[in-house]
Motif scaffolding. Structure first.
Motif, short mmCIF file in Angstrom:
data_model
loop_
_atom_site.label_atom_id
_atom_site.label_comp_id
_atom_site.label_asym_id
_atom_site.label_seq_id
_atom_site.Cartn_x
_atom_site.Cartn_y
_atom_site.Cartn_z
N ASP A 346 -32.72 -60.54 3.09
CA ASP A 346 -32.60 -61.00 4.38
C ASP A 346 -32.87 -59.64 5.39
O ASP A 346 -33.13 -59.80 6.35
N MET A 347 -32.88 -58.33 4.59
CA MET A 347 -33.46 -57.09 5.50
C MET A 347 -34.77 -57.28 5.70
O MET A 347 -35.39 -56.99 4.76
N HIS A 348 -35.26 -57.65 6.89
CA HIS A 348 -36.50 -57.68 7.17
C HIS A 348 -37.16 -56.51 6.93
O HIS A 348 -38.38 -56.63 6.64
N CYS A 349 -36.64 -55.25 7.12
CA CYS A 349 -37.36 -53.90 7.12
C CYS A 349 -37.85 -53.94 5.39
O CYS A 349 -39.12 -53.61 5.17
N ILE A 350 -36.80 -54.21 4.56
CA ILE A 350 -37.19 -54.04 3.27
C ILE A 350 -38.10 -55.11 2.86
O ILE A 350 -39.08 -54.95 2.03
N TYR A 436 -39.06 -53.90 13.42
CA TYR A 436 -38.44 -54.87 12.42
C TYR A 436 -37.16 -55.74 12.74
O TYR A 436 -37.24 -56.80 12.28
N CYS A 437 -36.29 -54.86 13.46
CA CYS A 437 -35.09 -55.49 13.62
C CYS A 437 -35.25 -56.62 14.44
O CYS A 437 -34.05 -57.59 14.60
N LYS A 438 -35.90 -56.87 15.33
CA LYS A 438 -36.22 -57.97 16.14
C LYS A 438 -36.28 -59.23 15.25
O LYS A 438 -35.83 -60.48 15.91
N SER A 439 -36.95 -59.15 14.20
CA SER A 439 -36.99 -60.24 13.36
C SER A 439 -35.99 -60.38 12.05
O SER A 439 -36.44 -61.03 11.21
N CYS A 440 -34.84 -59.49 12.41
CA CYS A 440 -34.08 -59.70 11.06
C CYS A 440 -32.66 -60.43 11.20
O CYS A 440 -32.23 -60.61 12.61
N ARG A 441 -32.06 -61.20 10.39
CA ARG A 441 -30.98 -61.91 10.56
C ARG A 441 -29.75 -61.17 10.90
O ARG A 441 -28.85 -61.72 11.35
N TYR A 442 -29.82 -59.74 10.49
CA TYR A 442 -28.69 -59.00 10.74
C TYR A 442 -28.94 -58.23 12.17
O TYR A 442 -30.07 -58.21 12.65
N SER A 443 -27.65 -57.79 12.67
CA SER A 443 -27.78 -57.28 14.09
C SER A 443 -27.55 -55.97 13.98
O SER A 443 -26.61 -55.22 13.34
N ALA A 452 -23.63 -57.54 10.33
CA ALA A 452 -24.07 -56.12 10.81
C ALA A 452 -25.13 -55.86 9.99
O ALA A 452 -25.26 -56.31 8.67
N CYS A 453 -26.10 -54.96 10.56
CA CYS A 453 -27.10 -54.34 9.64
C CYS A 453 -26.54 -53.56 8.48
O CYS A 453 -25.83 -52.62 8.74
N PRO A 454 -27.11 -53.97 7.33
CA PRO A 454 -26.22 -53.08 6.12
C PRO A 454 -26.60 -51.68 6.34
O PRO A 454 -25.81 -50.77 5.57
#
Ligand code: FAD
Ligand code: DLZ
Ligand code: SF4
Length: 505
Positions: A346-350, A436-443, A452-454
């Motif tokens: 779920d970490m969109h950046c990765i 990236y964070c805009k499309s991520c399931r984490y905040s 929360a963002c891991p």
């Protein structure tokens, strides 16, 4: 009598030292061998790029009138190793010695050292002069220095090459213009289009071979865009200088979903395999500055990567190997998570960086350092596993350049030989430099808990876990001050979130 001249897959340049004094009757040997193609399970595009480039280079040497023996992977009698192929060539070819250029990896260099004894023939291992600095020059520079910082070595290389110099002074009065670089992308920014490369019969045959024989290796061949000849590499360099160099500096550290290259040069695979040489690239960039086509911050930043970082990591590798690879300063023990291969996280950046890596055997520096590298650092991934991943997945990866970048720069396993402090960062950095964070399931703004963002809680947990080793580092004072401000409850929430997340890996 004649010489057998061995050219390795990453020595594809007619100016290579092993070819400097070829005479009629000498035989040039090049071999596709199973051992080199599988000592790690290289990305399919890396193998396809090298095999096709090797075949094209051999054909060029033949056209130039050289006597070449080229062994294909599927040739019936192929022994599967470079030593085996040298030995086999010597059965039919009467040589009084072997000539080769020193190779780029400790593993193979240690093997070649014993060939003379094993073959009972002199083996002349020549210096690899495709670099700006000799290894001796680097050793002399490093001797008696307490810390080996790239910036000072880089200045020596500027003086040596005269690139962007006015006599003894740096062009523009400064050595480094990074304060004008590292910007995030403006809204709606569109990176320049890249020229696509047409596959000829040789490349098509190699692509089929790789798909057949290396189907279980990581990566896709669907969008294979590497140039495989010097001419094609030069055309890609020209196109970079023309369209990307002006913005290279400003957006060097930026990342965006779906933007796989932004303004980066994509020359590393060509440089490391020998199709391009460092000085010709830097001179082309300097010329663009002199003509007013590209600004100084872009050109200086680009040249620094090549005569600074690239030369520096090579010097460090040969200075510190083999012990360097064995260090594990932060005692990192975690297995490499599966998502480094599948991209399923779920970490969109990765998942974006792994997708780019899978599709192109490429990711740019900040993707490598601040996304996959930063995660490996924060999560405490075993150095051996993360080093091997980087050696496998990029078309430009050879241990001399991959290891210091991963082991030293990204995961601080060398305890600070290369970087003065770990490149650890929270999700805030990724958010600043990408979308990236805009499309991520984490905040990215949430600090702890399931949403929360891991990267954010792992960052504080990393500092907390490694406090003993890092607190006394002069450059970490401020971050530890911030850690100290966190109260007991906050620290408990951080540790709990980190543990819960890390247990799922
Ligand atoms: P650009 O951004 O256009 O830079 C121009 C050139 O500068 C590159 O082609 C490269 O030759 C050189 N360069 C830039 N940074 C570095 C650096 N830190 N070290 C050495 N050369 C540099 N580079 C490799 O060539 N092979 C690797 O296996 C490799 N592994 C890396 C692993 C990690 C964890 C990190 C953080 C970096 C790694 N790098 C490696 C360095 C860098 O990421 C790549 O050189 C760069 O991304 C290649 O893309 P480019 O040609 O578009 O580079
Ligand atoms: C990376 C590579 C691959 C995949 N295959 C070959 C090969 O079949 N024959 C060869 O000569 N070289 C190959 N290489 C490059 C070598 O691994 C490289 O020369 C050494 O690792 C030293 O840098
Ligand atoms: Fe990566 Fe965190 Fe941003 Fe998601 S929120 S993209 S995990 S930095």
């Amino acid at each position: 009598m004649a010489k057998l001249r061995l050219i390795l897959g990453d020595q594809l340049n007619t100016k290579i030292s092993s070819l400097s004094d070829v005479v009629e009757g000498d035989l040039i040997l090049m071999a596709e061998v199973w051992d080199e193609a599988t000592y790690v399970r290289h990305h399919k595009q890396k193998i396809a790029f090298l095999f096709s480039a090797m075949r094209h280079f051999a054909a060029q040497l033949e056209d130039d009138g050289y006597n070449v023996c080229y062994v294909k992977l599927d040739d019936e009698d192929n022994t599967g190793s470079l030593f085996g192929e040298v030995k086999r060539a010597l059965e039919d070819f009467d040589a009084d010695g072997i000539v080769t250029t020193e190779c780029g990896e400790w593993r193979l260099a240690s093997d070649i050292k014993h060939w003379e004894e094993k073959l009972g023939l002199p083996v002349d291992i020549r210096e690899d002069d495709r670099f700006v600095s000799t290894l001796k020059e680097f050793r002399d520079w490093a001797e008696d220095r307490k810390s080996l910082r790239m910036e000072f070595f880089y200045r020596e290389m500027r003086r040596k090459t005269g690139l962007l110099m006015n006599g003894d002074d740096p062009e523009g009065g400064e050595w480094n213009f990074d304060s004008e670089n590292r910007k995030s992308l403006p809204k709606g920014y569109k990176a320049p289009d890249r020229k696509s490369v047409r596959h000829d019969g040789v490349t098509k045959e190699v692509l089929k071979l790789v798909e057949d024989r290396f189907s279980d290796h990581f990566g896709s061949l669907e969008d294979f865009q590497y140039g495989v000849t010097r001419d094609q590499a030069l055309r890609q360099l020209d196109s970079f200088i023309e369209t990307c160099l002006p913005d290279f500096g400003a957006y060097q550290d930026a990342m965006a979903t779906g933007e796989d290259y932004l303004n980066h040069s994509l020359v590393s695979a060509y440089l490391n395999a020998g199709l391009l040489l460092p000085m010709e690239i830097c001179e082309a960039a300097e010329e663009a500055y002199k003509e007013g086509h590209a600004p100084l911050n872009a050109v200086e930043g680009f040249i620094r990567q090549i005569i600074g970082w690239r030369e520096y990591v090579r010097g460090l590798y040969w200075l510190k190997m083999p012990d360097y690879a064995q260090t594990n300063y932060l005692n990192a023990r975690r297995k490499l998570p599966d998502f480094y291969w599948t991209g399923e996280t779920d970490m969109h950046c990765i998942s974006e960086v792994v997708r780019n890596t899978h599709d192109h055997a490429y990711a740019h520096h900040i993707q490598r350092l601040m996304v996959t590298g930063n995660f490996a650092l924060l999560a405490g991934i075993k150095p051996k596993e993360i080093n091997e991943w980087y050696l496998i997945v990029y078309a430009d990866a050879y241990e001399w350049v991959q290891l210091p970048n991963t082991h030293g720069m990204a995961i601080f396993a060398d305890g600070g030989m290369m970087g003065s402090k770990p490149y650890a960062s929270s999700g805030a950095y990724i958010n600043r430099m990408s979308n990236y964070c805009k499309s991520c399931r984490y905040s990215v703004s949430k600090k702890t808990g399931d949403d929360a963002c891991p990267f954010s809680y792992l960052y504080w947990d990393f500092l907390d876990r490694n406090e003993k080793k890092l607190r006394n580092n002069g450059r970490m004072g401020l971050v530890f001050k911030n850690l100290d401000r966190k109260d007991k409850d906050e620290m408990k929430a951080i540790r709990d979130s980190a543990k819960k997340f890390l247990d799922t890996l």
